[in-house]
Design a protein around this motif. Structure first.
Motif, PDB file in Angstrom:
ATOM      1  N   TYR A   1      21.993  13.725  10.229  1.00 42.64           N
ATOM      2  CA  TYR A   1      22.048  13.180  11.583  1.00 42.64           C
ATOM      3  C   TYR A   1      22.220  11.659  11.548  1.00 42.64           C
ATOM      4  CZ  TYR A   1      19.993  17.630  13.158  1.00 42.64           C
ATOM      5  OH  TYR A   1      19.745  18.957  13.413  1.00 42.64           O
ATOM      6  N   LYS A   2      22.769  11.123  12.631  1.00 42.07           N
ATOM      7  CA  LYS A   2      22.678   9.681  12.879  1.00 42.07           C
ATOM      8  C   LYS A   2      21.372   9.486  13.658  1.00 42.07           C
ATOM      9  CE  LYS A   2      25.456   6.635  12.602  1.00 42.07           C
ATOM     10  NZ  LYS A   2      26.297   5.958  13.607  1.00 42.07           N
TER      11      LYS A   2
ATOM     12  N   ARG B   1      17.854   6.967  14.999  1.00 43.26           N
ATOM     13  CA  ARG B   1      17.442   5.638  15.456  1.00 43.26           C
ATOM     14  C   ARG B   1      15.930   5.520  15.272  1.00 43.26           C
ATOM     15  NH1 ARG B   1      19.015   5.205  20.913  1.00 43.26           N
ATOM     16  NH2 ARG B   1      20.825   3.926  20.466  1.00 43.26           N
TER      17      ARG B   1
ATOM     18  N   GLU C   1      14.593   0.379  16.542  1.00 43.27           N
ATOM     19  CA  GLU C   1      15.926   0.604  17.094  1.00 43.27           C
ATOM     20  C   GLU C   1      17.033   0.575  16.037  1.00 43.27           C
ATOM     21  OE1 GLU C   1      16.343   1.508  20.339  1.00 43.27           O
ATOM     22  OE2 GLU C   1      14.157   1.481  20.287  1.00 43.27           O
TER      23      GLU C   1
ATOM     24  N   GLU D   1      19.652   1.858  13.453  1.00 45.73           N
ATOM     25  CA  GLU D   1      20.385   3.110  13.279  1.00 45.73           C
ATOM     26  C   GLU D   1      20.571   3.384  11.787  1.00 45.73           C
ATOM     27  OE1 GLU D   1      24.019   3.118  15.444  1.00 45.73           O
ATOM     28  OE2 GLU D   1      23.076   2.642  17.373  1.00 45.73           O
TER      29      GLU D   1
ATOM     30  N   ARG E   1      32.675  11.172  10.497  1.00 45.15           N
ATOM     31  CA  ARG E   1      31.782  11.394  11.642  1.00 45.15           C
ATOM     32  C   ARG E   1      30.753  10.276  11.759  1.00 45.15           C
ATOM     33  NH1 ARG E   1      31.384  16.828   9.450  1.00 45.15           N
ATOM     34  NH2 ARG E   1      32.948  18.160  10.411  1.00 45.15           N
TER      35      ARG E   1
ATOM     36  N   LYS F   1      31.125   7.169  11.240  1.00 41.69           N
ATOM     37  CA  LYS F   1      31.717   5.982  11.869  1.00 41.69           C
ATOM     38  C   LYS F   1      31.642   6.045  13.393  1.00 41.69           C
ATOM     39  CE  LYS F   1      35.032   5.313   8.089  1.00 41.69           C
ATOM     40  NZ  LYS F   1      36.482   5.381   7.711  1.00 41.69           N
ATOM     41  N   SER F   2      31.810   7.256  13.955  1.00 45.69           N
ATOM     42  CA  SER F   2      31.897   7.377  15.413  1.00 45.69           C
ATOM     43  C   SER F   2      30.658   7.974  16.066  1.00 45.69           C
ATOM     44  CB  SER F   2      33.115   8.235  15.786  1.00 45.69           C
ATOM     45  OG  SER F   2      33.000   9.520  15.201  1.00 45.69           O
ATOM     46  N   ALA F   3      29.740   8.516  15.265  1.00 48.23           N
ATOM     47  CA  ALA F   3      28.575   9.219  15.826  1.00 48.23           C
ATOM     48  C   ALA F   3      27.600   8.249  16.482  1.00 48.23           C
ATOM     49  CB  ALA F   3      27.862  10.008  14.737  1.00 48.23           C
ATOM     50  N   LYS F   4      26.968   8.719  17.543  1.00 51.34           N
ATOM     51  CA  LYS F   4      25.924   7.976  18.224  1.00 51.34           C
ATOM     52  C   LYS F   4      24.562   8.474  17.746  1.00 51.34           C
ATOM     53  CE  LYS F   4      28.789   7.346  22.346  1.00 51.34           C
ATOM     54  NZ  LYS F   4      28.921   7.619  23.798  1.00 51.34           N
ATOM     55  N   PRO F   5      23.494   7.666  17.899  1.00 58.60           N
ATOM     56  CA  PRO F   5      22.157   8.117  17.481  1.00 58.60           C
ATOM     57  C   PRO F   5      21.783   9.446  18.137  1.00 58.60           C
ATOM     58  CG  PRO F   5      22.125   5.783  17.964  1.00 58.60           C
ATOM     59  CD  PRO F   5      23.481   6.277  18.370  1.00 58.60           C
TER      60      PRO F   5
ATOM     61  N   GLU G   1      23.109  12.314  17.132  1.00 55.19           N
ATOM     62  CA  GLU G   1      24.203  13.269  16.951  1.00 55.19           C
ATOM     63  C   GLU G   1      24.200  13.847  15.538  1.00 55.19           C
ATOM     64  OE1 GLU G   1      27.471  11.576  20.178  1.00 55.19           O
ATOM     65  OE2 GLU G   1      27.981  11.727  18.053  1.00 55.19           O
TER      66      GLU G   1
END
Length: 506
Positions: free
Chosen positions: A42-43, A45, A116, A118, A216, A218-222, A224
């Motif tokens: 997972y990404k 935070r 906070e 990532e 993935r 590079k573009s994934a948000k926390p 995801e």
């Protein structure tokens, strides 16, 4: 030792059983509504730093924040391949031992992470009870014969491969295949008999997986998901199938075709051992697996001699008590106790695997006075535990006849998967969940439809089970009706408890 793998698939759950010499040894259950997440990447935070625990809570998009300890954070000063242990010294500073025997001052959690922040993390333990998932930043991606470590240059070999010549041959082979790779590898036990082409196939497969992960990331948000492990049926193909596995029998044609396709691509030598089971009798009934699962939920385990085990799971530990029961022996009392303990040692090793018991386990053998008998029981237990796929550490027997075990725990025990704490007895016992009862009802209806047939079926059960059949499982119930071509009626019986039900043929 011959072994078979049985895979039972329904829209609601997948179950895998490992059978050795006709006896059930392991059961894996994965439900569509609550799939395990061990191995998922997972990404995340950082939600909160805990300096006193040298850890942090990390939000990865689950209901509960996951737990990340400082020892599981990859750092340039202490790569994971070199860290053997991390502890706090008397001043509270983290200190680790490295492979060359020297100590280095491990960074504090505040130096490694900040609020906070990532980061990419992998789940190493499912959420258990009230605890969140356990994380690591040292990513590992498994294949049939290899485990890829993208952030390490280490080439390791499974300790279960004991021959030094084989270990060195495999290590040199892998080095020649991965000279240009940035990451490291661990050769799994099954690599011992693998051909060079098979290991090379694994290397290519793992490169593709990691390349996809990097895109993935590079573009994934926390919160995801970056990478999800294979579904249970294919994980069983990857992890459980060894040379001594004679058959893999699957009762779902769709899953069978996926398994064949997976085998042809990654483990071609097993493709001819995969069979589709179309029989009318449920595949788990064919091998008495259903009966063994029911027995595995009981506290008491009967031994052939007349003795028995009593197994109690608590949050802190599991205790196993050995008793002679009805066994009185033919010679002396000491001989009776010795034979009961020897039989119990074999049964205990099987129950640990079957029930997937983990964490701290205390075994209370019957007291023996003969030191040779104590040593023989310990060796018998040690030999039986050697067949376990999960790491088990064992201590010597204490003067009171107690043996301490620790077994690595990465997922819930069988009891915790299939049962829930009983509200009537305030947690002193367990009941099967309404979902488990629903699926038992579905299997019972299928069994009755195949064996006897009827114009209509009536399910009589408790209010909570009927409510579930009419709500969350309504689609499954409709699918079942269409499959058997007969209507299914539901009726609430207020006097029935949660596990109680009847399937009536009309």
């Amino acid at each position: 030792m011959s072994e078979e793998i049985l895979i039972n698939v329904t829209p609601q759950e997948t179950r895998v059983a490992a059978i050795e010499n006709g006896v059930l040894q392991e059961v894996y259950v994965e439900r569509a509504r609550s799939r395990g997440i061990v191995g998922n990447v997972y990404k995340g935070r950082v939600a909160r730093i805990l300096p006193g625990m040298q850890a942090a809570f990390v939000d990865i998009g689950l209901n509960r924040a996951a737990f990340l300890h400082a020892s599981d954070i990859r750092t340039p000063e202490a790569p994971a391949r070199e860290r053997a242990a991390v502890a706090l010294d008397q001043s509270g500073a983290a200190v680790a031992r490295v492979s060359n025997g020297n100590a280095w001052p491990a960074p504090r959690i505040n130096e490694l992470l900040h609020d906070e922040q990532e980061l990419v993390v992998q789940v190493v333990k499912d959420p258990l009870g009230t605890k969140g998932a356990r994380l690591t930043t040292q990513i590992t991606l498994p294949a049939r014969y290899l485990v890829y470590m993208p952030y390490s240059r280490h080439i390791g070999v499974s300790q279960r491969i004991g021959d030094d010549t084989t270990r060195e041959r495999l290590r040199n082979l892998l080095r020649s295949l991965t000279e240009s790779d940035e990451g490291g590898y661990i050769l799994r036990t099954m690599a011992e008999t693998a051909a060079e082409e098979e290991i090379e196939t694994d290397v290519r497969y793992l490169r593709r997986i990691w390349s996809a992960c990097q895109e993935r990331i590079k573009s994934a948000k926390p919160g995801e998901l970056i990478h999800e492990d294979l579904p249970l049926a294919l994980r069983a193909m990857r992890d459980l199938v060894r040379a001594n596995v004679e058959k893999i029998r699957i009762d779902s044609r769709e899953t069978y075709l996926k398994a064949i396709d997976f085998a042809i691509k990654f483990i071609p030598e097993t493709a001819e051992r995969i069979e589709y089971y179309p029989g009318e009798r449920p595949i788990f009934d064919l091998y008495s697996v259903e009966d063994e699962i029911q027995k595995a939920l009981a506290r008491k385990v009967l031994l052939k001699s007349g003795g028995y085990l009593v197994i109690d799971q608590t949050e802190a530990m599991t205790t196993i008590d050995v008793n002679t029961g009805a066994y009185v022996g033919r010679k002396s009392l000491e001989e009776t106790l010795f034979k009961t303990n020897l039989e119990a040692a074999q049964a205990i090793a099987r129950q640990l695997r079957l029930r997937n018991l983990g964490g701290m386990i205390i075994v209370d053998f019957i007291d023996m006075s003969d030191p040779d008998h104590k040593r023989a029981v310990l060796r018998a237990l040690e030999k039986a535990l050697a067949r376990d796929r999960t790491k088990v550490y064992m201590t010597e027997m204490s003067p009171l006849g107690l043996v301490e075990l620790t077994r690595k725990r990465t997922r819930e025990s069988l009891e915790h998967v299939l049962c829930q704490p009983c509200p009537v007895c305030q947690g002193r016992g367990t009941l099967k969940t309404p979902q488990t009862v629903c699926y038992e009802i579905f299997r019972e209806i299928l069994r009755e439809a195949r064996q006897f047939g009827a114009d209509e079926y009536l399910v009589v059960a408790s209010q909570v089970v009927i409510d579930l059949l009419l709500d969350e499982e309504a689609t499954s119930l409709l699918q079942l009706q269409e499959f058997i071509g007969k209507p299914i009626q539901l009726k609430v019986e207020p006097l029935y408890h949660q596990e109680q039900y009847d399937v009536v043929l009309l």
